[in-house]
Design a protein around this motif. Structure first.
Motif, PDB file in Angstrom:
ATOM      1  N   GLU A  47     -50.196  12.233  46.570  1.00  0.00           N
ATOM      2  CA  GLU A  47     -49.813  10.726  46.154  1.00  0.00           C
ATOM      3  C   GLU A  47     -50.900   9.796  45.662  1.00  0.00           C
ATOM      4  OE1 GLU A  47     -47.262   9.699  49.105  1.00  0.00           O
ATOM      5  OE2 GLU A  47     -45.562  11.084  48.736  1.00  0.00           O
ATOM      6  N   TYR A  48     -51.726   9.849  46.312  1.00  0.00           N
ATOM      7  CA  TYR A  48     -53.030   8.988  46.043  1.00  0.00           C
ATOM      8  C   TYR A  48     -53.720   9.459  44.938  1.00  0.00           C
ATOM      9  CZ  TYR A  48     -56.325  11.856  48.427  1.00  0.00           C
ATOM     10  OH  TYR A  48     -57.164  12.792  48.594  1.00  0.00           O
ATOM     11  N   ARG A  50     -52.436  10.780  42.383  1.00  0.00           N
ATOM     12  CA  ARG A  50     -51.614  10.303  41.257  1.00  0.00           C
ATOM     13  C   ARG A  50     -51.601   9.185  40.716  1.00  0.00           C
ATOM     14  NH1 ARG A  50     -47.590  14.122  43.345  1.00  0.00           N
ATOM     15  NH2 ARG A  50     -46.416  12.322  44.241  1.00  0.00           N
ATOM     16  N   GLU A 201     -48.350   3.074  48.816  1.00  0.00           N
ATOM     17  CA  GLU A 201     -46.900   3.385  49.098  1.00  0.00           C
ATOM     18  C   GLU A 201     -46.305   2.063  50.046  1.00  0.00           C
ATOM     19  OE1 GLU A 201     -43.547   4.355  51.560  1.00  0.00           O
ATOM     20  OE2 GLU A 201     -45.681   4.646  52.315  1.00  0.00           O
ATOM     21  N   GLY A 211     -52.126   5.975  56.160  1.00  0.00           N
ATOM     22  CA  GLY A 211     -52.227   6.515  54.788  1.00  0.00           C
ATOM     23  C   GLY A 211     -53.247   5.711  53.676  1.00  0.00           C
ATOM     24  N   LEU A 235     -42.957   9.022  42.395  1.00  0.00           N
ATOM     25  CA  LEU A 235     -42.129   9.362  43.497  1.00  0.00           C
ATOM     26  C   LEU A 235     -42.253   8.553  44.463  1.00  0.00           C
ATOM     27  CD1 LEU A 235     -42.982  13.238  43.309  1.00  0.00           C
ATOM     28  CD2 LEU A 235     -40.892  12.077  42.630  1.00  0.00           C
ATOM     29  N   THR A 236     -43.430   7.836  44.963  1.00  0.00           N
ATOM     30  CA  THR A 236     -43.334   7.066  45.949  1.00  0.00           C
ATOM     31  C   THR A 236     -43.123   5.393  45.727  1.00  0.00           C
ATOM     32  OG1 THR A 236     -45.759   6.365  45.542  1.00  0.00           O
ATOM     33  CG2 THR A 236     -45.252   8.384  47.007  1.00  0.00           C
ATOM     34  N   GLN A 237     -42.736   5.247  44.481  1.00  0.00           N
ATOM     35  CA  GLN A 237     -42.529   3.767  44.183  1.00  0.00           C
ATOM     36  C   GLN A 237     -43.514   3.000  44.789  1.00  0.00           C
ATOM     37  OE1 GLN A 237     -38.430   3.478  45.255  1.00  0.00           O
ATOM     38  NE2 GLN A 237     -37.642   3.679  43.198  1.00  0.00           N
ATOM     39  N   ALA A 238     -44.934   3.253  44.305  1.00  0.00           N
ATOM     40  CA  ALA A 238     -45.924   2.423  44.924  1.00  0.00           C
ATOM     41  C   ALA A 238     -45.946   0.851  44.621  1.00  0.00           C
ATOM     42  CB  ALA A 238     -47.415   3.092  44.443  1.00  0.00           C
TER      43      ALA A 238
END
Length: 273
Positions: A47-48, A50, A201, A211, A235-238
């Motif tokens: 995720e990070y 991305r 996130e 994280g 996906l994580t709605q950061a």
């Protein structure tokens, strides 16, 4: 080939992704360091990573001149080489045996216009020309810990020297409960760069779990509205924190200077369980 491999600083493990034929994880001491898909470098598993790609995608179109401090399996250089053909990459990585392993096992030779300097982050950066980089990516870890000497005002000043006036700095850091290290690092960055954003996130941003957090910084304006929307749409709605909200996040924390007794946070054992 999957398996354990000795490197200069210990041992790493190469693991095949059972869900993707050409996906590989590079892991050290049980901590996943890099993920690459050899056939599709635009597939970003972590995720990070991305979030870093979200920032890169919003930079001005065309090839980029990039400096990467911390190599691993070179996920971001592969991504930029694919999405921005003609880009140039210098990667600074202290572990020479790891570089050889990634060349041989993960097809690093296929990445065009990439040069590796085998050196520590500060030593390697000192060799880079002034005003030579459009993008600097600082993603250097010993295990799961960011080296504090790469988080100081003095080192960021050297990165500023390397960056072109309109260039962008991306930093990957990791922190947990209280986010004390993140606040000090953000105080350091905002003391050097006029335009800064923090992406993470929501649970990590609130300090509820350990994280990764991504810092984007520049001497010119960042595309904050687009970045906020893009991060929130993943996906994580950061969240993207900047301006007054970032000042509140820093909450008066002191910048990190060379020689300060600062401990980079270590993840709880359960994180990589």
């Amino acid at each position: 080939m999957p398996g354990q491999y000795p490197v200069t600083f210990g041992e790493v493990e190469l693991l095949r992704d059972l869900d993707r034929q050409d996906g590989w994880v590079l892991s050290k001491d049980g901590v996943p360091q890099s993920y690459v898909d050899l056939q599709d470098p635009t597939f970003l598993e972590f995720e990070y990573v991305r979030l870093m790609a979200d920032v890169i995608d919003l930079l001005d179109e065309g090839p980029l001149s990039c400096l990467h401090v911390g190599g691993g399996a070179c996920t971001i250089p592969r991504y930029v080489a694919t999405t921005r053909p003609g880009s140039r990459h210098i990667v600074i990585e202290p572990d020479g045996l790891l570089v050889n392993l990634v060349r041989e096992q993960l097809d690093l030779r296929s990445v065009p216009r990439l040069k590796v300097i085998v050196a520590g982050g500060r030593e390697g950066t000192a060799k880079i020309w002034d005003d030579s980089a459009d993008l600097v990516v600082l993603d250097a870890f010993m295990g799961a810990t960011m080296p504090v000497e790469l988080a100081t005002t003095e080192y960021l000043s050297d990165l500023t020297r390397v960056l072109r006036p309109s260039g962008t700095l991306l930093i990957n850091l990791a922190d947990g409960k209280g986010l004390a290290f993140a606040r000090r690092l953000l105080a350091t960055v905002t003391g050097t760069f006029g335009h800064v954003a923090l992406l993470a996130e929501p649970g990590v941003m609130r300090g509820r779990r350990f994280g990764n957090l991504i810092v984007a910084a520049s001497r010119t304006e960042l595309p904050l509205d687009l970045l906020t929307r893009r991060a929130a749409g993943g996906l994580t709605q950061a969240r993207c924190v900047h301006g007054g909200a970032l000042t509140n996040f820093i909450a008066g924390a002191a910048p990190i200077k060379d020689g300060d007794a600062v401990l980079a946070p270590v993840p709880p054992p359960a994180v990589f369980g």
